[in-house]
Write a protein that holds these residues in place. Structure first.
Motif, PDB file in Angstrom:
ATOM      1  N   MET A  74       0.977  -1.057   0.131  1.00  0.00           N
ATOM      2  CA  MET A  74      -0.174   0.083   0.033  1.00  0.00           C
ATOM      3  C   MET A  74       0.792   1.191   0.198  1.00  0.00           C
ATOM      4  O   MET A  74       1.671   1.374   0.727  1.00  0.00           O
ATOM      5  CB  MET A  74      -0.798   0.071   1.300  1.00  0.00           C
ATOM      6  CG  MET A  74      -1.637   1.118   1.267  1.00  0.00           C
ATOM      7  SD  MET A  74      -2.868   1.213   2.703  1.00  0.00           S
ATOM      8  CE  MET A  74      -4.039  -0.453   2.482  1.00  0.00           C
ATOM      9  N   PRO A  75       0.489   2.314  -0.885  1.00  0.00           N
ATOM     10  CA  PRO A  75       1.341   3.601  -0.841  1.00  0.00           C
ATOM     11  C   PRO A  75       1.256   4.115   0.447  1.00  0.00           C
ATOM     12  O   PRO A  75       0.297   4.209   1.064  1.00  0.00           O
ATOM     13  CB  PRO A  75       0.775   4.203  -1.951  1.00  0.00           C
ATOM     14  CG  PRO A  75      -0.110   3.349  -2.819  1.00  0.00           C
ATOM     15  CD  PRO A  75      -0.259   2.212  -1.914  1.00  0.00           C
ATOM     16  N   PRO A  76       2.562   4.636   0.905  1.00  0.00           N
ATOM     17  CA  PRO A  76       2.496   5.635   2.066  1.00  0.00           C
ATOM     18  C   PRO A  76       1.615   6.417   2.268  1.00  0.00           C
ATOM     19  O   PRO A  76       0.833   6.842   3.467  1.00  0.00           O
ATOM     20  CB  PRO A  76       3.790   5.954   2.257  1.00  0.00           C
ATOM     21  CG  PRO A  76       4.241   6.230   0.946  1.00  0.00           C
ATOM     22  CD  PRO A  76       3.547   5.060   0.049  1.00  0.00           C
ATOM     23  N   PHE A  77       0.666   7.322   1.388  1.00  0.00           N
ATOM     24  CA  PHE A  77      -0.102   8.195   1.364  1.00  0.00           C
ATOM     25  C   PHE A  77      -1.272   7.543   1.747  1.00  0.00           C
ATOM     26  O   PHE A  77      -2.476   8.154   2.444  1.00  0.00           O
ATOM     27  CB  PHE A  77      -0.279   8.907   0.226  1.00  0.00           C
ATOM     28  CG  PHE A  77       1.050   9.699  -0.186  1.00  0.00           C
ATOM     29  CD1 PHE A  77       1.324  10.780   0.435  1.00  0.00           C
ATOM     30  CD2 PHE A  77       1.900   9.254  -1.076  1.00  0.00           C
ATOM     31  CE1 PHE A  77       2.598  11.556  -0.002  1.00  0.00           C
ATOM     32  CE2 PHE A  77       2.904   9.899  -1.436  1.00  0.00           C
ATOM     33  CZ  PHE A  77       3.350  11.044  -0.825  1.00  0.00           C
ATOM     34  N   ASP A  78      -1.697   6.119   1.316  1.00  0.00           N
ATOM     35  CA  ASP A  78      -2.978   5.643   1.526  1.00  0.00           C
ATOM     36  C   ASP A  78      -3.109   4.986   2.953  1.00  0.00           C
ATOM     37  O   ASP A  78      -3.030   3.748   3.052  1.00  0.00           O
ATOM     38  CB  ASP A  78      -3.138   4.684   0.485  1.00  0.00           C
ATOM     39  CG  ASP A  78      -3.020   5.196  -0.975  1.00  0.00           C
ATOM     40  OD1 ASP A  78      -3.722   6.245  -1.144  1.00  0.00           O
ATOM     41  OD2 ASP A  78      -2.816   4.521  -1.844  1.00  0.00           O
ATOM     42  N   VAL A  79      -3.319   5.836   3.723  1.00  0.00           N
ATOM     43  CA  VAL A  79      -3.287   5.426   5.549  1.00  0.00           C
ATOM     44  C   VAL A  79      -4.743   4.980   5.562  1.00  0.00           C
ATOM     45  O   VAL A  79      -5.761   5.756   5.206  1.00  0.00           O
ATOM     46  CB  VAL A  79      -3.164   6.499   6.335  1.00  0.00           C
ATOM     47  CG1 VAL A  79      -3.048   5.845   7.700  1.00  0.00           C
ATOM     48  CG2 VAL A  79      -1.636   6.928   6.009  1.00  0.00           C
ATOM     49  N   PRO A  80      -4.972   3.648   5.950  1.00  0.00           N
ATOM     50  CA  PRO A  80      -6.195   3.196   6.254  1.00  0.00           C
ATOM     51  C   PRO A  80      -7.368   4.099   7.307  1.00  0.00           C
ATOM     52  O   PRO A  80      -6.577   4.790   8.383  1.00  0.00           O
ATOM     53  CB  PRO A  80      -6.229   1.879   6.963  1.00  0.00           C
ATOM     54  CG  PRO A  80      -4.839   1.479   6.459  1.00  0.00           C
ATOM     55  CD  PRO A  80      -3.992   2.810   6.587  1.00  0.00           C
ATOM     56  N   GLU A  81      -8.339   4.287   6.769  1.00  0.00           N
ATOM     57  CA  GLU A  81      -9.246   5.121   7.792  1.00  0.00           C
ATOM     58  C   GLU A  81      -9.286   4.415   9.122  1.00  0.00           C
ATOM     59  O   GLU A  81      -9.266   3.452   9.430  1.00  0.00           O
ATOM     60  CB  GLU A  81     -10.584   4.964   7.292  1.00  0.00           C
ATOM     61  CG  GLU A  81     -11.666   5.984   8.064  1.00  0.00           C
ATOM     62  CD  GLU A  81     -13.117   5.972   7.498  1.00  0.00           C
ATOM     63  OE1 GLU A  81     -13.953   6.635   8.118  1.00  0.00           O
ATOM     64  OE2 GLU A  81     -13.008   5.410   6.515  1.00  0.00           O
ATOM     65  N   GLY A  82      -8.978   5.535   9.972  1.00  0.00           N
ATOM     66  CA  GLY A  82      -8.965   4.926  11.327  1.00  0.00           C
ATOM     67  C   GLY A  82      -7.512   4.746  12.019  1.00  0.00           C
ATOM     68  O   GLY A  82      -7.534   4.567  13.192  1.00  0.00           O
ATOM     69  N   ASP A  83      -6.601   4.870  11.092  1.00  0.00           N
ATOM     70  CA  ASP A  83      -5.424   4.669  11.526  1.00  0.00           C
ATOM     71  C   ASP A  83      -4.923   5.726  12.705  1.00  0.00           C
ATOM     72  O   ASP A  83      -5.109   6.887  12.304  1.00  0.00           O
ATOM     73  CB  ASP A  83      -4.270   4.686  10.526  1.00  0.00           C
ATOM     74  CG  ASP A  83      -2.733   4.299  10.859  1.00  0.00           C
ATOM     75  OD1 ASP A  83      -2.182   4.592  11.752  1.00  0.00           O
ATOM     76  OD2 ASP A  83      -2.465   3.115  10.367  1.00  0.00           O
ATOM     77  N   PRO A  84      -4.387   5.249  13.744  1.00  0.00           N
ATOM     78  CA  PRO A  84      -3.912   6.190  14.926  1.00  0.00           C
ATOM     79  C   PRO A  84      -2.918   7.191  14.457  1.00  0.00           C
ATOM     80  O   PRO A  84      -2.740   8.163  15.080  1.00  0.00           O
ATOM     81  CB  PRO A  84      -3.614   5.527  15.963  1.00  0.00           C
ATOM     82  CG  PRO A  84      -3.459   4.082  15.593  1.00  0.00           C
ATOM     83  CD  PRO A  84      -4.217   3.831  14.334  1.00  0.00           C
ATOM     84  N   PHE A  85      -2.063   6.853  13.631  1.00  0.00           N
ATOM     85  CA  PHE A  85      -1.073   7.524  13.099  1.00  0.00           C
ATOM     86  C   PHE A  85      -1.310   8.218  11.646  1.00  0.00           C
ATOM     87  O   PHE A  85      -0.469   8.265  10.658  1.00  0.00           O
ATOM     88  CB  PHE A  85       0.226   6.772  12.725  1.00  0.00           C
ATOM     89  CG  PHE A  85       0.834   6.478  14.177  1.00  0.00           C
ATOM     90  CD1 PHE A  85       1.511   7.527  15.020  1.00  0.00           C
ATOM     91  CD2 PHE A  85       0.431   5.188  14.650  1.00  0.00           C
ATOM     92  CE1 PHE A  85       1.879   6.827  16.142  1.00  0.00           C
ATOM     93  CE2 PHE A  85       0.834   4.694  15.929  1.00  0.00           C
ATOM     94  CZ  PHE A  85       1.579   5.578  16.821  1.00  0.00           C
ATOM     95  N   GLY A  86      -2.436   8.715  11.253  1.00  0.00           N
ATOM     96  CA  GLY A  86      -2.830   9.300  10.044  1.00  0.00           C
ATOM     97  C   GLY A  86      -2.367  10.683  10.202  1.00  0.00           C
ATOM     98  O   GLY A  86      -1.494  11.255  10.980  1.00  0.00           O
ATOM     99  N   VAL A  87      -2.987  11.786   9.043  1.00  0.00           N
ATOM    100  CA  VAL A  87      -2.243  13.032   9.005  1.00  0.00           C
ATOM    101  C   VAL A  87      -2.601  13.987  10.129  1.00  0.00           C
ATOM    102  O   VAL A  87      -1.890  14.952  10.354  1.00  0.00           O
ATOM    103  CB  VAL A  87      -2.857  13.502   7.563  1.00  0.00           C
ATOM    104  CG1 VAL A  87      -4.192  13.927   7.659  1.00  0.00           C
ATOM    105  CG2 VAL A  87      -1.975  14.685   7.330  1.00  0.00           C
TER     106      VAL A  87
END
Length: 404
Positions: free
Chosen positions: A1-14
């Motif tokens: 998965m590309p680094p920009f495509d952080v799964p929804e709900g990931d605690p280390f999102g933007v």
């Protein structure tokens, strides 16, 4: 998965973007400032250079200290720039090659620690300790506890990053029934689940830092485990306090979460039961507590979940008290909250409390524990409420006990 495509709900999102220092697999001797996004680490210095950012020099250092010392306006500006770098589509082709998978890098101590101070700010913890060691006292708290944040100066040279082994300390110990002290390895090795606060902007000697200036000086926070040799500490601490029983190791998480990422986690501290002197009176200040949910595990088994929201003294009050005598702050100063313990048994932040000074052993899948044995691995992890129901991950701090 590309680094920009952080799964929804990931605690280390933007919404998070904590800072750390890492060594890439292809340059293990180098140290670079990194920013975490999901399961990847962005080489922040390389990104700044590639995009012609004015912050390239700050982010191109081997520690966070230059950024820490740059001040709160710069902290906000850099965070705003980083957010744009990882969200604006036109930056993707430039930025994507500068990400490293988290599993491929070595995480380092993120800043050079200047001074280290540890506090004693949980009323639940203080009362538990008082009941254990002063059972006949009219009040389980000492007379000064509700009037000032009790603390002590520790040893900055033994602050280590998560994943560093902790060598069982040796020292003098003496049980109440022993005729004389003996020397040897600690047999009552313990943890203290804490939160550490990292100072960025220094202050001048002789000029106290007011409650309202907390955000101007504190860059962010991290998880902290202040390992404790209870038997060494019990024999040495009268009359001057903690020394060898505490100074052998203090572990911190590899990620420093900026205060700006924790705005949605701010809460009011517990109700004050005693009038406070003006320099500590936060009744007219913004809420000074944080709703941080900590989990403590031993060998992968969760033994406690201490809530940071119960802490009586706030980080702003601790900073004000630490400097009220004119003591100065330095970039890289670290101060610990003290053991975080809630009102319930499963919310106690030390084995001392969880086993009630060794009386009640913990039942773990690999056997009973009162205090730590060689080979035991302790992990603290935590998260905080974020914007729109998201979680802000605080990473983890892990240490394995090894024989001396």
């Amino acid at each position: 998965m590309p680094p920009f495509d952080v799964p929804e709900g990931d605690p280390f999102g933007v919404h998070n973007l904590p800072y750390g220092v890492f060594s890439p697999a292809d340059a293990p001797s180098e140290r670079r400032v990194g920013v975490r996004l999901g399961d990847h680490v962005l080489d922040a210095g390389a990104a700044a250079r590639a995009l012609g950012s004015p912050y390239a020099e700050l982010l191109g250092r081997p520690t966070l200290n230059a950024l820490l010392g740059a001040g709160s306006t710069t902290w906000s500006d850099v965070r705003r720039a980083l957010t744009g770098w990882v969200t604006v589509p036109s930056h993707r082709d430039v930025i994507q090659p500068l990400f490293h998978s988290l599993s491929s890098v070595t995480l380092r101590l993120p800043f050079e620690v200047a001074d280290y101070v540890d506090f004693y700010a949980s009323e639940n913890h203080a009362r538990n300790v008082g009941r254990m060691f002063r059972p006949d006292a009219a009040d389980s708290l000492t007379p000064n506890w509700k009037h000032l944040p009790i603390g002590y100066h520790g040893r900055s040279g033994t602050v280590v990053v998560s994943g560093t082994d902790v060598v069982r300390p040796a020292g003098q110990r003496k049980a109440p029934t022993d005729p004389a002290p003996v020397f040897g390895p600690s047999v009552r090795l313990d943890i203290e689940a804490e939160v550490g606060f990292v100072v960025g902007t220094p202050s001048r000697m002789g000029e106290p830092v007011a409650l309202g200036d907390y955000r101007e000086h504190v860059f962010g926070l991290c998880l902290l485990n202040d390992w404790s040799a209870r038997d060494i500490q019990a024999w040495e601490y009268v009359p001057l306090g903690p020394f060898l029983g505490k100074s052998f190791a203090t572990s911190v998480s590899a990620w420093i979460t900026p205060l700006e990422a924790l705005e949605d986690a701010r809460v009011a501290p517990p109700e004050r039961t005693h009038p406070l002197l003006p320099y500590l009176d936060d009744s007219a200040e913004e809420p000074g507590g944080y709703d941080l949910r900590i989990s403590v595990s031993v060998n992968g088994h969760v033994v406690s979940e201490p809530p940071f929201s119960t802490m009586y003294w706030t980080a702003a009050q601790q900073l004000a008290h630490m400097t009220v005598n004119g003591a100065s702050l330095r970039t890289g100063d670290l101060y610990g909250s003290g053991t975080v313990s809630g009102p319930e048994e499963r919310q106690r932040g030390s084995l001392l409390e969880l086993t009630w000074n060794g009386r009640d052993a913990l039942e773990l899948p690999d056997g009973k524990r009162t205090f730590l044995e060689d080979g035991d691995v302790v992990t603290l992890s935590a998260w905080a409420p974020g914007p729109g129901g998201a979680r802000v991950g605080l990473g983890e701090v892990t240490g394995r006990i090894v024989a001396g």
